[in-house]
Structures are given as structure tokens and as C-alpha cells.
Motif scaffolding. Structure first.
Motif, short mmCIF file in Angstrom:
data_model
loop_
_atom_site.label_atom_id
_atom_site.label_comp_id
_atom_site.label_asym_id
_atom_site.label_seq_id
_atom_site.Cartn_x
_atom_site.Cartn_y
_atom_site.Cartn_z
N ARG A 40 -0.61 -6.69 8.10
CA ARG A 40 0.66 -7.35 8.41
C ARG A 40 1.65 -7.12 7.29
O ARG A 40 1.28 -6.82 6.16
CB ARG A 40 0.45 -8.84 8.67
CG ARG A 40 -0.02 -9.61 7.46
CD ARG A 40 -0.35 -11.04 7.83
NE ARG A 40 -0.78 -11.76 6.65
CZ ARG A 40 -0.40 -12.98 6.36
NH1 ARG A 40 0.42 -13.64 7.16
NH2 ARG A 40 -0.82 -13.57 5.27
N TYR A 54 8.93 0.02 11.53
CA TYR A 54 7.58 -0.55 11.61
C TYR A 54 7.09 -0.62 13.05
O TYR A 54 5.92 -0.35 13.33
CB TYR A 54 7.55 -1.94 10.97
CG TYR A 54 7.89 -1.94 9.50
CD1 TYR A 54 7.35 -0.99 8.63
CD2 TYR A 54 8.77 -2.86 8.98
CE1 TYR A 54 7.67 -0.98 7.29
CE2 TYR A 54 9.10 -2.87 7.62
CZ TYR A 54 8.54 -1.93 6.79
OH TYR A 54 8.85 -1.92 5.46
N PHE A 59 3.47 -1.54 14.58
CA PHE A 59 3.47 -2.97 14.27
C PHE A 59 4.18 -3.74 15.38
O PHE A 59 5.10 -3.22 16.01
CB PHE A 59 4.18 -3.22 12.93
CG PHE A 59 3.36 -2.79 11.74
CD1 PHE A 59 2.60 -3.70 11.05
CD2 PHE A 59 3.37 -1.47 11.32
CE1 PHE A 59 1.85 -3.31 9.94
CE2 PHE A 59 2.64 -1.06 10.23
CZ PHE A 59 1.87 -1.98 9.54
#
Length: 84
Positions: A40, A54, A59
Motif C-alpha cells: 500500500r 499508481y 493499485f
């Protein structure tokens, strides 16, 4: 900031630029033993360009956020990747 289980790659703040190369390096590091199941990171709420990078890398927003250190009026959003 990238948070990798109990390891952290502290790349944080306006003085640090995270690009694709940095992201690849941190990603490779997260695959080393012990292999991490969750990676994370936090991105400033107004940094849409970084967030888009990202997201392209896999992500996803987790729904969590934290105040920006030293500036409680802004937030950093958590993005994460869950792995097998």
C-alpha cells in the motif's frame, strides 16, 4: 509513502518524486523474501497525476485516508494491491 507489511520505503513529501522507475524498484523489493501479500501507499488528495500512475500500475483506492503530516487540513489517500 509505500508501506510494505512491516517494511516501509519512506518516499514521502514534496521533496521526493516517485516515477515509474522508483515504483518498479519498490515493487521488486516487495517481491523479495518474505513475499508480501499486500502493498500500500499514500498519495496526496490533490495529486491526481501520481494517483493515476499508481492506478495504471495496479493499485486501487482502499477507501482509507490519513491527515497529511503537519497539515491536518489535507488528506493522503491509501492505494493498495492485494496479492496471492
Amino acid at each position: 509513502m509505500f508501506l510494505l507489511s512491516d517494511r516501509a520505503a519512506d518516499i514521502h513529501g514534496a521533496d521526493h518524486v516517485v516515477d515509474g522507475g522508483t515504483l518498479e524498484t519498490v515493487w521488486a523489493w516487495s517481491l523479495s523474501e518474505p513475499r508480501l501479500r499486500r502493498v500500500r501507499l499514500f498519495v496526496h488528495e490533490s495529486n491526481a497525476r501520481a494517483e493515476a500512475m499508481y492506478v495504471r500500475a495496479g493499485f486501487k483506492p482502499s477507501g482509507a485516508s490519513v491527515p497529511v503530516p503537519g497539515d491536518e487540513t489535507h488528506r493522503e489517500i491509501e492505494l493498495a494491491v492485494e496479492r496471492d
